[in-house]
Each structure stands twice: as C-alpha cells, then as structure tokens.
Motif scaffolding. Structure first.
Motif, mmCIF file in Angstrom:
data_model
loop_
_atom_site.group_PDB
_atom_site.id
_atom_site.type_symbol
_atom_site.label_atom_id
_atom_site.label_comp_id
_atom_site.label_asym_id
_atom_site.label_seq_id
_atom_site.Cartn_x
_atom_site.Cartn_y
_atom_site.Cartn_z
ATOM 1 N N GLU A 76 46.573 -55.298 19.272
ATOM 2 C CA GLU A 76 46.576 -56.483 19.095
ATOM 3 C C GLU A 76 44.881 -57.035 19.740
ATOM 4 N N THR A 77 44.729 -56.251 21.129
ATOM 5 C CA THR A 77 43.534 -56.886 21.830
ATOM 6 C C THR A 77 42.227 -56.038 20.711
ATOM 7 N N GLN A 78 42.319 -54.933 20.558
ATOM 8 C CA GLN A 78 41.317 -54.532 19.677
ATOM 9 C C GLN A 78 40.995 -55.387 18.403
ATOM 10 N N LEU A 138 39.485 -64.623 20.908
ATOM 11 C CA LEU A 138 38.983 -64.224 22.188
ATOM 12 C C LEU A 138 39.654 -64.647 23.184
ATOM 13 N N GLN A 139 40.371 -65.774 23.143
ATOM 14 C CA GLN A 139 41.097 -66.163 24.433
ATOM 15 C C GLN A 139 42.155 -65.100 24.626
ATOM 16 N N LEU A 140 42.824 -64.807 23.372
ATOM 17 C CA LEU A 140 43.857 -63.629 23.682
ATOM 18 C C LEU A 140 43.475 -62.716 24.458
ATOM 19 N N GLY A 143 40.885 -62.455 26.144
ATOM 20 C CA GLY A 143 40.698 -62.851 27.657
ATOM 21 C C GLY A 143 41.647 -62.771 28.569
ATOM 22 N N LYS A 144 42.958 -63.205 28.090
ATOM 23 C CA LYS A 144 44.262 -63.227 28.614
ATOM 24 C C LYS A 144 44.697 -61.901 28.841
ATOM 25 N N ARG A 145 44.346 -60.850 28.164
ATOM 26 C CA ARG A 145 44.738 -59.599 28.504
ATOM 27 C C ARG A 145 43.868 -59.128 29.577
ATOM 28 N N LEU A 146 42.570 -59.350 29.628
ATOM 29 C CA LEU A 146 41.868 -58.662 30.697
ATOM 30 C C LEU A 146 42.171 -59.529 31.933
ATOM 31 N N LEU A 147 42.568 -60.621 31.942
ATOM 32 C CA LEU A 147 43.120 -61.361 33.402
ATOM 33 C C LEU A 147 44.313 -60.785 33.699
ATOM 34 N N THR A 148 45.283 -60.474 32.791
ATOM 35 C CA THR A 148 46.483 -59.625 33.074
ATOM 36 C C THR A 148 46.433 -58.448 33.730
ATOM 37 N N ASP A 149 45.350 -57.767 33.114
ATOM 38 C CA ASP A 149 44.932 -56.481 33.647
ATOM 39 C C ASP A 149 44.203 -56.452 34.822
ATOM 40 N N PHE A 150 43.310 -57.714 35.337
ATOM 41 C CA PHE A 150 42.621 -57.822 36.527
ATOM 42 C C PHE A 150 43.972 -57.998 37.713
ATOM 43 N N ARG A 151 45.200 -58.884 37.325
ATOM 44 C CA ARG A 151 46.063 -59.187 38.216
ATOM 45 C C ARG A 151 46.991 -57.859 38.578
ATOM 46 N N HIS A 166 33.589 -57.556 26.480
ATOM 47 C CA HIS A 166 34.444 -56.512 26.487
ATOM 48 C C HIS A 166 34.453 -55.928 25.114
ATOM 49 N N ALA A 167 34.403 -56.571 24.158
ATOM 50 C CA ALA A 167 34.138 -56.302 22.534
ATOM 51 C C ALA A 167 33.166 -55.541 22.406
ATOM 52 N N GLU A 168 32.130 -55.793 22.937
ATOM 53 C CA GLU A 168 30.769 -55.016 23.106
ATOM 54 C C GLU A 168 30.883 -53.679 23.602
ATOM 55 N N LEU A 169 31.442 -53.804 24.838
ATOM 56 C CA LEU A 169 31.899 -52.494 25.602
ATOM 57 C C LEU A 169 32.629 -51.527 24.739
ATOM 58 N N MET A 170 33.695 -52.041 24.081
ATOM 59 C CA MET A 170 34.541 -51.136 23.328
ATOM 60 C C MET A 170 33.642 -50.523 21.998
#
Length: 700
Positions: A405-407, A462-464, A466-474, A575-579
C-alpha cells in the motif's frame, strides 16, 4: 574516481567525435552524430526493462499493434465511446484479460503478469486501458477479491466474458478519497432477506463512475452496511443497473458526466439509488456477512482494520496507473527525442543548422527526464513484484500488504505527476509539431491528466505514506526515560550539526577546493543514498519530535499534524524518490559489468543529482552540502548529459516500441524526410550556381 581520459579525435569515416573512455564527447561538441565507443547491449537492457513478466508485456504489445485498437483523433464523444466498447470485446476474445482470474474461470492466477500486460494498452489508447481497467481491474476484481465462492460462481462468468459490462461505484460527489464517510447505505430487511440500497441526498450520488452513463449493466456499489440497527461500515454489493434494452431498472437513475478533459472514450456518469432491493447473497461477503436472521459476522473484529483490508485488496488500480504513466512517458520521450535528433534550427559555427538535441538547454529539458523514466521503470518493477507476492499468496502478510500500500501510493503519485510534466515538456520541445493531434503528445497529456486524482488523489495518497513514515519513526523511538533522553539529544545534536556548518566544513576539508574531488564524492552511491535518505530522516524526525510535544493530547496532536501537513507531504515525496533510487541501484546490480551497466550508472547518477539540484536549497540550509559541492552538482549534471547525448538512440531502442506503438509522424521519418529534401535542394541549387548572393553589411 574522477574521469581523466584524454580527448579523442574525430571518427575518420564520419567525422563524428568519438566518446572518450568515460563516455564524454570530445571537446568542442555537441554533435548530432551517434557514433560512440560506448555500446549498450540493447537486447539485454530491453529485457531488463520488461522485467519478470516480459512475455506478458510482449503479448500485449503484439496485440495492440492492431489498428482496430488504436485511438482515432477527432472522433465525436459518441463515436469514441462506441469504439472503446467494441475494443473491449476484442481484448476479451483475444484472451488478453483473463490472466488474474482462477483457472476454473479461464484464468491463470497471474497477477503480476496481468498488470504488466494491462499497462501496455496505454500505447493504443488510454481510454481503452482505463475502460478495460474499470471492467476487469475494478468491477471484476472487486467481485474476485471481496467476494466468496458463491459470488464468484454467480457473477464472475458474465464479467469475464463481457456479457455484463459493469461499474465500480465507490466515489460519491461529496466524498472521494474519504471513503469511510460515504452516505449511501445498504440496510438489511430480515423479512424479505434483501438489502435496501439508498442514496439519501444529492451529494451521496456515485460520481465519475466509468461505464455508468451508457454501458454498465451492473455495479459493485460501496455502501454502509446496516443490520439490526447497527452500522458495520463500508461493504461492497453487486447491484444490477440496466435491462437488456439499456434502460435503468426501477429505483435506479443517473446522469452522463459529459465532456471531460480527456479519456472521452469512457462513458463516465453518476448513479443514484432509491430504496433499491438486492438479495442478501449479493453482498460480497469475504470480509463481512449477514445471516438470514440479520446477524452480522466478520473474520476481522476491528471495523477499522476490516475497512482497510477490504480497500487494500483493490490496490491494483494504483499499481496499474503507476505503470501506465511510465509507458506514456516512454512514448512521449521517444517522440520528442527522435524529433530533436532530426529537426534542425539555427546556424551553428560551421554554418549549417544544428539539430535541436545538440543545444544545451534542449538536452537539459529532455535527457534528465529520460533518466527519470528509467528510475520509475525499475521502481515499478519492484512494486509489481510486491503486488504479486501479496496477491499470489506467497507473502500475504500484514507487513507485506502494508509495504504494498505504501509503495503503490508513493509510486503512483510520483509517476503520474512526472507523466504530466514530461509530456508537457515533450510537447513544448516539439514546438508547433508537438501541438498537432497527429503527433499524440497533447492527447496523451490530456488523457493522463486525471490519473493524478483517481484511484486516490496524489496529495491524499502521500499523506498515507507520511503517516506510515511517522508510525515507523514512533516505533524507533525508545520508551524508557533514559533512552528517550539520549534519542532526543541525538536529534538535537543533528540539528546543531546542520546549523553549525560542521558538515560543510568537513566536505570543504575533504575536497580541498577541488571541483573534481567534489564530483568524485557525489558520484559515490553511498554519498548519494546518504544525502537522499538523510533528507527523509531529518524531515520525518522534525515532524515526529514536534508531534511528541503534544503528549497524549489528541486535539493538540491533530492540530500539530495539520500544521505539519505540507512538510509531511514533502517528506513522503522524498521517501518515494529514495525508493526509486534504491530500485534503480538494485537493477544496476543485476546487470553484468560493461558498457550497459556503465550507462545505467550514468543514468542513475543523473537521476540522483537531479534530485539534489531540485532540492538544493534544503541541502544548503541544512548544511548537508558545501557551496562548492552545490556548484559541483549542476556541473556534473551537465557532464553526464553530454555523455548520454550520443547514446540517446540506443536508449530509446531499449524501450522496445515499434512504429505501430509510437504512431507519431514526426518520430517515424516524416521530419527526417523534410530535412533530407531541404538538404538535397540546397545542395543542388548551390552546385548549379542558382543560389543568390547574401547581402553583406558594410563594417562601421
């Protein structure tokens, strides 16, 4: 290491400067010639681009060479809709759409190959691709993935055989991306064992629905399931729409969406339901069911998780749009770059007119986009593999579904935006010829415009991410007080390093004022990844630390998140550019050492440095690049473009598209014929002495 190869002399046969050992043309070029010592293995790279499902792509490409499947410019809307409808019958009869379905329904359970083949329909007509996607990728897939065996036996045969053209009725006029808030309801009537489907007000009408205006005989309708007075959230229902004469059934109505900005071969429309009754068994009941007595049951207890699981089964729409956007860019670049290598304009130093692609700015506007489409291609292949892992059942885990879903959200957003940008640049790069409908660029740009907002508005998707990134950060953040203090101190220390310029000082010391040293470090893949990943990590950490100040105060958390929304979307893009960079680098690792791998490295470097140049302000403000390295970024981009320029014909060949796929006269010899005619005329007139003398202005 820094290139130190000497300049070379011209090829004695053609007068075309050869490339040096690093691929740089000799000094004093650009040149229209394509002779170079660097030779790409076109077949090898073409196969690499085709990916795991190469044969499925080839089969689709062979099929769409049929002129009956091609878009005809200038048709009326009615004619285009009729043509697109007939084209779907051709696909069905050719066995081109059955791949993802179970073998008992004539399929192959080939999920990755289905998407790969489907994307190639874009070369024929995006309306054909999307209309087929509505029928078999949304309507059929909803029944397939949300239904159970009883639904499959009853509904799939008619869908697969195209006896029942259908709709995917999720979006409402008042609610698009926020599906959980739709207002259409399906209330269970225990006495009749039926669901009563109803749209209570105008904003609840299903809108922008493909096949709804004209062709749809049935729809998968998403509605709030209500039984025994309890709302169990959004579920999907199979609802017949029209009789055999094409008339709406009782209680059903609708409107035609009319002329759109593109994709006018698809009959988009609106649907509404006035207490329409359907049998209890028309509920697609894989994730939720209602017994005869009205009792609701589900294998997933959590309503939220149930909802997202159901929507997750329909992610293939985003996957296919990502791939289709890449295909469209390849066609656009093939047209624009071919034209640019043939169209001549303005006298050069030698007195003859130069081809467009020999001018620096023209190279700058197209060649970096060529590098970008390679990055997107390899990223899409990674997405397809993730998709197939999940839908084949090989790796259908919650973690892998979350990755999918993130990809899908990230890559679909970026590639569809890239497509609009690339097609517009290609159009402008072809001047007036690019504005002619026969050369396809304006048509492709118009048809792909809606890709950025359907199957999820890109900004919302992209908000979806972003929320995944914040979840991983937490998850990475420690829980105990001592570790938390160290974690916070590390984040503060990183910010101080940014502000103090210590990173810049380290780079300056390492480079010792040498531009070559700066370039050497920027070429290093480790440096590139550190810079790209560091931007993501820093942006996410800044937002995460800000949100942490709210503690358990949910209202303040929501306020801070809203204020951070723009930054979160930018972090998601990063993050998308990094992937994409990671996927490109992984693809390079699969290619043997030699010229082909070398050219891929140049393209990857051009993609990476293009991202650094685009976000140069951020890197300077955060102290991640010294001023010298910032200058080196643009300087090395220009050097890479000069290397790649002679290789453009070979790179276009790796796309594997035939004239029947491209179908733009300016890219299929028309422009070259004009240039040859003009050259021959001037040569003959000059030889015969018929050219007039040029006026000479007296020198002051």
């Amino acid at each position: 290491m820094v290139d130190t190869a000497p300049e070379t002399t011209a090829d004695t046969r053609t007068g075309t400067p050869k490339a040096d050992a690093a691929g740089d043309p000799a000094a004093g070029t650009p040149t229209a010639g394509t002779d170079t010592d660097v030779r790409i293995d076109v077949d090898l790279l073409a196969e690499h681009l085709l990916g795991r499902w190469a044969e499925d792509r080839r089969a689709s490409r062979r099929l769409v060479l049929d002129p009956a499947l091609h878009k005809v410019e200038g048709l009326t809307i009615a004619e285009h809709r009729a043509r697109a409808f007939d084209q779907l019958r051709i696909l069905q009869q050719a066995g081109a759409i059955q791949r993802p379905y179970p073998e008992e329904f004539g399929g192959e359970s080939n999920h990755g190959g289905n998407i790969a083949a489907f994307e190639e329909f874009t070369t024929a007509d995006p309306s054909l691709q999307i209309k087929a996607g509505v029928q078999w990728g949304l309507f059929g897939s909803a029944v397939h993935h949300l239904g159970t065996e009883r639904n499959h036996r009853e509904f799939l045969p008619g869908i697969i055989d195209f006896d029942v053209p259908g709709c995917f009725a999720m979006t409402e006029t008042g609610h698009g991306s926020d599906v959980q808030s739709i207002a259409t309801s399906a209330t269970y009537d225990r006495e009749t064992q039926e669901f009563v489907v109803h749209t209570p007000f105008r904003g609840a009408w299903k809108d922008y629905i493909g096949n709804a205006a004209l062709h749809g005989k049935a729809a998968v309708v998403f509605a709030k399931l209500v039984t025994q007075g309890v709302d169990h959230g959004v579920h999907a229902f199979y609802v017949p729409l029209r009789d055999d004469d094409g008339e709406f059934l009782p209680g059903i109505g609708g409107e035609d969406d009319g002329v759109k900005g593109g994709l006018n071969g698809i009959d988009n429309g609106r649907l509404h339901f006035d207490h329409v009754r359907v049998p209890r068994t028309n509920l697609l009941n894989r994730y939720g069911d209602v017994a005869e007595d009205g009792t609701y049951s589900s294998p997933i207890d959590s309503p939220g998780r149930r909802f997202f699981t159901m929507l997750g089964t329909l992610v293939q729409g985003r996957v296919s749009l990502d791939g289709a956007a890449v295909v469209a860019q390849k066609i656009g670049l093939q047209i624009a770059l071919t034209y640019a290598m043939q169209r001549r304009q303005f006298p050069t130093g030698g007195g003859t007119e130069g081809v467009l692609l020999d001018y620096g700015q023209h190279q700058r506007r197209l060649i970096p986009r060529l590098a970008s489409v390679f990055a997107q291609s390899f990223a899409h292949e990674q997405l397809l593999r993730t998709f197939d892992d999940v839908f084949s059942g090989r790796m259908d885990t919650p973690e892998r579904r979350e990755d999918l879903e993130t990809q899908a959200a990230a890559f679909k957003s970026m590639s569809t935006w890239y497509a609009l940008d690339t097609l517009q640049e290609c159009r402008e790069a072809c001047g007036g010829a690019g504005f002619l409908a026969e050369n396809r660029l304006t048509s492709l740009r118009a048809d792909l415009d809606v890709y950025v907002t359907f199957e999820g508005d890109n900004t919302v998707l992209l908000q979806l991410v972003g929320k995944r990134l914040l979840t991983d950060f937490r998850k990475r953040a420690p829980r105990d007080a001592a570790s938390t203090a160290k974690f916070v101190a590390a984040q503060v220390g990183s910010k101080l390093a940014d502000a103090s310029g210590v990173r810049r000082l380290g780079q300056a010391a390492k480079d010792r004022g040498s531009l070559a040293a700066s370039v050497a470090d920027l070429r290093d893949p480790g440096t590139q990844r550190d810079l790209l990943a560091g931007r993501v990590d820093t942006m996410v950490a800044e937002i995460g630390m800000r949100l942490n100040t709210a503690g358990k105060d949910r209202a303040r958390q929501a306020l801070l998140l809203n204020r951070s929304q723009h930054e979160l979307i930018e972090a998601s893009k990063a993050h998308a550019e990094l992937m994409q960079w990671d996927a490109f680098t992984a693809a390079i690792d699969e290619v043997p050492h030699g010229d082909t791998r070398r050219v891929l490295v140049w393209l990857r470097d051009l993609f990476a440095l293009g991202l650094l140049e685009e976000h140069l302000e951020w890197y300077l403000v955060h102290g991640r690049l010294s001023s010298q390295r910032a200058r080196a970024v643009s300087a090395y981009i220009d050097r890479l473009i000069a290397r790649i320029r002679p290789l453009v014909p070979q790179l276009l060949d790796t796309f594997g598209y035939e004239p029947g796929h491209v179908r733009a006269p300016i890219a299929l010899g028309e422009e070259q014929a004009r240039q040859d005619e003009a050259h021959a005329w001037f040569a003959a007139e000059r030889a015969a002495g018929r050219l007039p003398e040029q006026e000479k202005k007296p020198r002051p």
